[in-house]
Design an enzyme around this catalytic site. Structure first.
Site, PDB file in Angstrom:
ATOM      1  CG  HIS B 125      -1.754   1.221   1.384  1.00 43.01           C
ATOM      2  ND1 HIS B 125      -3.064   1.292   0.977  1.00 43.01           N
ATOM      3  CD2 HIS B 125      -1.464   2.447   1.905  1.00 43.01           C
ATOM      4  CE1 HIS B 125      -3.544   2.495   1.228  1.00 43.01           C
ATOM      5  NE2 HIS B 125      -2.590   3.222   1.797  1.00 43.01           N
ATOM      6  CD  GLU B 126       1.705   3.531   3.786  1.00 45.77           C
ATOM      7  OE1 GLU B 126       1.955   4.640   3.279  1.00 45.77           O
ATOM      8  OE2 GLU B 126       0.665   3.300   4.447  1.00 45.77           O
ATOM      9  CG  HIS B 129       0.347   6.423  -0.233  1.00 45.11           C
ATOM     10  ND1 HIS B 129      -0.776   6.896  -0.877  1.00 45.11           N
ATOM     11  CD2 HIS B 129      -0.107   5.837   0.921  1.00 45.11           C
ATOM     12  CE1 HIS B 129      -1.852   6.625  -0.143  1.00 45.11           C
ATOM     13  NE2 HIS B 129      -1.474   5.981   0.937  1.00 45.11           N
TER      14      HIS B 129
END
Lengths: 127, 192
Positions: B125-126, B129
């Site tokens: 997920h990160e 980003h």
């Protein structure tokens, strides 16, 4: 703390069941507009942190005001929940989940479901 | 999928990114391998590579575990709550909350430890980003903001892939068949 799997975690390191820092929010389940309840200021901080309240305040009141109702509706839209504007049980169950620290709404805009700036949503709700 | 305001992304000259771990964390090879797997999931679908470097200062992506206030204005909050955060391109800062009980072997096992979090799930997920993706409202997507504890969710779905490929294009070797689409996932009941 790194562990290969769950069963390898020593029991003395396991907090009570699902204890998390947001679990105290569960006491606010059922709160709705017009109420004044201890703890609402903290949940306003939560919504501010993730971009749902676009007010640069660090001193919120415990009033369930328009800004909070708007923030909840936007949050509910983003997370595919019924946009009731209340801290109903499905919403609270979602709020207490662990999550990424990156805001959902940055500089007032989001491409999540709400798809509009938080300030626009306040405007819409007020109508 | 969504992007950060202004749609920041890594410049065309940066397609082979290096990453390094905060030296003070002294992470084991097992933990580092989790991040390597997470990076690989993204490099399979876009024309970018990610390689570990020992030079923390020179790395494009800097990964570290921290507790509480760690100097970026986004303090961590202890067990559960916020698990990690990463900054939009080309910052490369990727921070995780050291207070969590991180599961690293890709095997969740029994669910007695409800406060444990799968590290690879959060890392995938990160990295989204770090590459420029914001949050998604699609629950099966990697870029959905929340994840239940004791849950493993590591496979990109069509929403994630469409988002990242609109920023960087498609990996020429990506055939589009190795990852379930959102619809397939929901139909089969597989995934998170």
């Amino acid at each position: 703390h790194f562990f290969p799997n769950m069963s390898s975690i020593p029991h003395n390191l396991i907090p009570n069941s699902t204890l998390g820092i947001w679990n105290s929010f569960q006491n606010l389940t059922g709160c709705h507009a017009g109420q004044k309840i201890d703890g609402l200021a903290r949940i306003k901080n939560y919504f501010q942190y993730f971009g749902y309240i676009n007010i640069s305040s660090t001193n919120f009141t415990d009033d369930f005001d328009d800004a909070l109702e708007s923030a909840i509706k936007t949050y509910q839209l983003n997370f595919n929940l019924n946009a009731t504007g209340e801290l109903d049980e499905p919403t609270m169950n979602h709020i207490v989940k662990p999550r990424c620290g990156v805001a959902d709404i940055i500089n007032g805009s989001s491409s999540m479901n709400s798809g509009k700036s938080s300030s626009n949503l306040i405007h819409t709700v007020s109508h | 999928y969504s992007f950060f305001p202004g749609t920041p992304r890594w410049p065309d000259s940066k397609r082979d990114l290096s990453y390094a771990f905060q030296p003070e964390n002294q992470l084991s090879d097992t933990v580092k391998a989790v991040f390597a797997r997470a990076f690989l999931r993204w490099s399979e679908v876009i024309p970018m590579t990610f390689n570990e470097t020992s030079s923390f200062a020179d790395a494009d992506i800097k990964i570290g575990f921290f507790s509480g206030d760690h100097g970026d204005g986004e303090p961590f909050d202890g067990v559960l709550g916020t698990l990690a955060h990463a900054f939009s391109p080309p910052s490369g800062r990727f921070h995780l909350d050291s207070a969590e009980n991180w599961i690293v072997a890709g095997n969740i096992g029994d669910s007695t430890a409800a406060s444990a979090v799968d590290l690879e799930s959060v890392a995938v997920h990160e990295i989204g980003h770090l590459l420029g993706l914001g949050h998604s409202s699609i629950e099966s997507a990697i870029m959905y903001p929340s994840i239940s504890s004791a849950t493993r969710k590591v496979e990109l779905v069509s929403d994630d892939i469409q988002g990242i490929q609109s920023l960087y294009g498609s990996n020429p070797n990506y055939n589009g068949s190795s990852t379930l689409t959102t619809q397939q996932r929901e139909t089969s009941g597989a995934g998170s």
